[in-house]
Design an enzyme around this catalytic site. Structure first.
Site, PDB file in Angstrom:
ATOM      1  N   ASN A  96       0.860  -1.177   0.000  1.00 19.79           N
ATOM      2  CA  ASN A  96       0.000   0.000   0.000  1.00 19.79           C
ATOM      3  C   ASN A  96       0.901   1.234   0.000  1.00 19.79           C
ATOM      4  O   ASN A  96       1.453   1.601   1.027  1.00 19.79           O
ATOM      5  CB  ASN A  96      -0.901  -0.025   1.245  1.00 19.79           C
ATOM      6  CG  ASN A  96      -1.723   1.252   1.382  1.00 19.79           C
ATOM      7  OD1 ASN A  96      -1.797   2.053   0.452  1.00 19.79           O
ATOM      8  ND2 ASN A  96      -2.320   1.453   2.543  1.00 19.79           N
ATOM      9  N   TRP A  97       1.037   1.833  -1.152  1.00 20.66           N
ATOM     10  CA  TRP A  97       1.981   2.949  -1.281  1.00 20.66           C
ATOM     11  C   TRP A  97       1.413   4.295  -0.810  1.00 20.66           C
ATOM     12  O   TRP A  97       2.114   5.288  -0.804  1.00 20.66           O
ATOM     13  CB  TRP A  97       2.449   3.050  -2.731  1.00 20.66           C
ATOM     14  CG  TRP A  97       3.627   2.163  -2.987  1.00 20.66           C
ATOM     15  CD1 TRP A  97       4.045   1.115  -2.187  1.00 20.66           C
ATOM     16  CD2 TRP A  97       4.546   2.245  -4.066  1.00 20.66           C
ATOM     17  NE1 TRP A  97       5.158   0.546  -2.719  1.00 20.66           N
ATOM     18  CE2 TRP A  97       5.495   1.209  -3.875  1.00 20.66           C
ATOM     19  CE3 TRP A  97       4.671   3.070  -5.175  1.00 20.66           C
ATOM     20  CZ2 TRP A  97       6.546   1.000  -4.763  1.00 20.66           C
ATOM     21  CZ3 TRP A  97       5.713   2.850  -6.054  1.00 20.66           C
ATOM     22  CH2 TRP A  97       6.641   1.829  -5.848  1.00 20.66           C
ATOM     23  N   LYS A  98       0.139   4.317  -0.492  1.00 23.63           N
ATOM     24  CA  LYS A  98      -0.495   5.570  -0.047  1.00 23.63           C
ATOM     25  C   LYS A  98      -0.167   6.695  -1.041  1.00 23.63           C
ATOM     26  O   LYS A  98      -0.053   6.426  -2.230  1.00 23.63           O
ATOM     27  CB  LYS A  98      -0.037   5.899   1.365  1.00 23.63           C
ATOM     28  CG  LYS A  98      -0.146   4.675   2.280  1.00 23.63           C
ATOM     29  CD  LYS A  98      -0.054   5.000   3.712  1.00 23.63           C
ATOM     30  CE  LYS A  98      -0.206   3.705   4.494  1.00 23.63           C
ATOM     31  NZ  LYS A  98      -0.412   3.878   5.904  1.00 23.63           N
TER      32      LYS A  98
ATOM     33  N   HIS B 152      -9.852   1.442   4.368  1.00 24.37           N
ATOM     34  CA  HIS B 152      -8.620   1.763   5.107  1.00 24.37           C
ATOM     35  C   HIS B 152      -8.918   2.848   6.144  1.00 24.37           C
ATOM     36  O   HIS B 152      -9.702   3.762   5.879  1.00 24.37           O
ATOM     37  CB  HIS B 152      -7.541   2.235   4.126  1.00 24.37           C
ATOM     38  CG  HIS B 152      -6.189   2.295   4.774  1.00 24.37           C
ATOM     39  ND1 HIS B 152      -5.827   3.314   5.615  1.00 24.37           N
ATOM     40  CD2 HIS B 152      -5.145   1.432   4.748  1.00 24.37           C
ATOM     41  CE1 HIS B 152      -4.595   3.088   6.062  1.00 24.37           C
ATOM     42  NE2 HIS B 152      -4.163   1.954   5.554  1.00 24.37           N
TER      43      HIS B 152
ATOM     44  N   GLU C 253      -7.368   5.354   7.050  1.00 20.48           N
ATOM     45  CA  GLU C 253      -7.109   6.723   6.600  1.00 20.48           C
ATOM     46  C   GLU C 253      -8.266   7.264   5.758  1.00 20.48           C
ATOM     47  O   GLU C 253      -8.448   8.471   5.642  1.00 20.48           O
ATOM     48  CB  GLU C 253      -5.770   6.770   5.839  1.00 20.48           C
ATOM     49  CG  GLU C 253      -4.586   6.693   6.805  1.00 20.48           C
ATOM     50  CD  GLU C 253      -3.317   6.080   6.223  1.00 20.48           C
ATOM     51  OE1 GLU C 253      -3.204   5.969   4.994  1.00 20.48           O
ATOM     52  OE2 GLU C 253      -2.442   5.706   7.021  1.00 20.48           O
TER      53      GLU C 253
ATOM     54  N   GLU D 113      -6.098  -4.208  10.533  1.00 24.71           N
ATOM     55  CA  GLU D 113      -5.094  -3.169  10.744  1.00 24.71           C
ATOM     56  C   GLU D 113      -5.474  -2.324  11.953  1.00 24.71           C
ATOM     57  O   GLU D 113      -6.276  -1.385  11.825  1.00 24.71           O
ATOM     58  CB  GLU D 113      -5.010  -2.247   9.518  1.00 24.71           C
ATOM     59  CG  GLU D 113      -4.561  -2.923   8.252  1.00 24.71           C
ATOM     60  CD  GLU D 113      -3.909  -1.931   7.289  1.00 24.71           C
ATOM     61  OE1 GLU D 113      -2.757  -2.138   6.943  1.00 24.71           O
ATOM     62  OE2 GLU D 113      -4.549  -0.935   6.924  1.00 24.71           O
TER      63      GLU D 113
ATOM     64  N   GLY E   1       1.811   2.906  10.736  1.00 23.51           N
ATOM     65  CA  GLY E   1       2.842   3.941  10.637  1.00 23.51           C
ATOM     66  C   GLY E   1       3.495   4.335  11.953  1.00 23.51           C
ATOM     67  O   GLY E   1       4.194   5.345  12.016  1.00 23.51           O
TER      68      GLY E   1
ATOM     69  N   SER F 116       2.650  -1.352  10.435  1.00 22.88           N
ATOM     70  CA  SER F 116       4.076  -1.370  10.807  1.00 22.88           C
ATOM     71  C   SER F 116       4.783  -2.697  10.576  1.00 22.88           C
ATOM     72  O   SER F 116       5.711  -3.035  11.308  1.00 22.88           O
ATOM     73  CB  SER F 116       4.248  -0.937  12.269  1.00 22.88           C
ATOM     74  OG  SER F 116       3.858   0.397  12.428  1.00 22.88           O
TER      75      SER F 116
ATOM     76  N   GLY G 285       2.641  -0.911   4.321  1.00 20.29           N
ATOM     77  CA  GLY G 285       2.723   0.482   3.888  1.00 20.29           C
ATOM     78  C   GLY G 285       4.178   0.882   3.676  1.00 20.29           C
ATOM     79  O   GLY G 285       4.825   0.484   2.699  1.00 20.29           O
ATOM     80  N   GLY G 286       4.709   1.629   4.630  1.00 22.53           N
ATOM     81  CA  GLY G 286       6.070   2.187   4.539  1.00 22.53           C
ATOM     82  C   GLY G 286       7.127   1.218   4.028  1.00 22.53           C
ATOM     83  O   GLY G 286       7.909   1.558   3.130  1.00 22.53           O
TER      84      GLY G 286
HETATM   85  P1  PGA Z   1       2.353   0.877   7.547  1.00 24.85           P
HETATM   86  O1  PGA Z   1       0.949   1.042   6.811  1.00 24.85           O
HETATM   87  O2  PGA Z   1       2.904  -0.463   7.137  1.00 24.85           O
HETATM   88  O3  PGA Z   1       3.197   2.013   7.056  1.00 24.85           O
HETATM   89  O4  PGA Z   1       2.101   0.930   9.011  1.00 24.85           O
HETATM   90  C1  PGA Z   1       0.088  -0.028   6.634  1.00 24.85           C
HETATM   91  C2  PGA Z   1      -1.208   0.436   6.015  1.00 24.85           C
HETATM   92  O5  PGA Z   1      -1.638   1.556   6.297  1.00 24.85           O
HETATM   93  O6  PGA Z   1      -1.824  -0.293   5.244  1.00 24.85           O
END
Ligand code: PGA
Length: 245
Positions: A6-8, A94, A96, A163, A169, A206, A227-228
C-alpha cells in the site's frame, strides 16, 4: 501468502524502478507461494499494469468511489474505471479513508460496486487506541464486518485486512499472542455471517523487516498489507523472503 504493497500518497514515475526489481526476483521458483500485489497511487496504476504484464504481480487501487456508474464526482475514480485500466484489486475501508468520511455504509456500497465489476477487495478493519483501551475492539470489528458485508453473500474474492489503527505507521505491532487471538476472533465473526472457515485474513500495521519473523509465527495469517516498508524494493523483498523461505 499475500504481500500487498500500500503505497499511499507516495511514488512518482521513478518508482517504476523499485517495482522492476521485485518483478525480476518474483520469477524465482520459491516466489511461487507469494501473491504480490502493488497498490500505488491512481497516477501509477496504468504504468504498473503495463510493466507487470508478463509477471505474476497484480495491481490494485487504494480506494474507489461507491457509484457503479459514471457520474459528476469530481476527483473520484470508480471500480469500473479501475477495471478498465487493468487493476485487479482495490483496498476498501482503510482507516485513513474512514477518518476522512468513509462510514461503514459507504464502505459497504464500495465493496458491492467493486465485486460487481469483478475487482478483488481488500477489506480493512481495525480499532483505534481509544477503542482498544476501552476494551471495545471486538465490538468495533464486529460492527465494521457486519455493516461492511451487509447484503453480500460469501465471496472468496474478499480478503480481510486487520489493521489496528494505532499500529499503522507507528512502528508498534500488537503482542503476538494477542494478535493470534484477534485473528481467531475475526475468523469467528466472519464464520458467523458466511458460515465459512476459510476466509483470508491479512495483518497490516508497521510490518517491517525486523518484526516479520515474529509475525510469521502466527500460522493463521494469510499475508500482510504493508505500507512504509513496501516502498523500498529491498525491504519488500526481504519481508517476502523471510515469510516464504
Ligand atoms: P504501515 O501502513 O505499514 O506504514 O504501518 C500499513 C497500512 O496503512 O496499510
Amino acid at each position: 501468502m499475500f504481500f500487498i504493497a500500500n503505497w499511499k500518497m507516495f511514488g512518482d514515475l521513478n518508482a517504476v524502478n523499485s517495482v522492476k526489481k521485485v518483478i525480476k526476483i518474483s520469477k524465482y521458483r520459491n516466489f511461487k507461494k507469494a501473491n504480490i500485489i502493488y497498490c500505488p497511487p491512481y497516477t501509477l496504476i496504468d504504468k504498473f499494469v503495463k510493466i507487470t504484464k508478463n509477471s505474476k504481480i497484480k495491481i490494485g487501487a487504494q480506494n474507489c468511489h461507491y457509484s457503479q456508474n459514471a457520474g459528476p464526482f469530481t476527483g473520484d475514480i470508480n471500480a469500473d474505471l479501475l477495471k478498465s485500466i487493468g487493476a485487479n484489486y482495490v483496498i476498501i475501508g482503510h482507516s485513513e479513508n474512514r477518518v476522512s468520511g468513509d462510514s461503514n455504509h459507504i464502505i459497504n456500497l464500495k465493496i458491492k460496486s467493486a465485486i460487481k465489476k469483478k475487482l478483488k477487495v481488500i477489506f480493512c478493519i481495525g480499532e483505534t487506541l481509544k477503542e482498544r483501551k476501552r476494551k471495545k475492539t471486538n465490538l468495533i470489528l464486529k460492527s465494521q464486518i457486519i455493516k461492511g458485508l451487509k447484503g453480500i453473500k460469501k465471496n472468496k474474492e474478499i480478503i480481510f485486512a486487520y489493521e489496528p489503527v494505532w499500529s499503522i505507521g507507528t512502528g508498534r505491532i500488537p503482542k503476538i499472542d494477542q494478535l493470534e487471538r484477534q485473528i481467531y476472533d475475526i475468523k469467528k465473526m466472519i464464520k458467523k455471517i458466511w458460515k465459512s472457515k476459510n476466509s483470508k485474513i491479512l495483518y497490516g500495521g508497521s510490518v517491517n523487516t525486523k518484526n516479520i519473523r515474529e509475525l510469521n509465527k502466527i500460522r493463521s495469517i494469510n499475508g500482510y498489507l504493508i505500507g512504509g516498508a513496501s516502498q523500498k524494493s529491498k525491504n519488500f523483498i526481504d519481508i517476502i523472503k523471510k515469510t516464504i523461505n
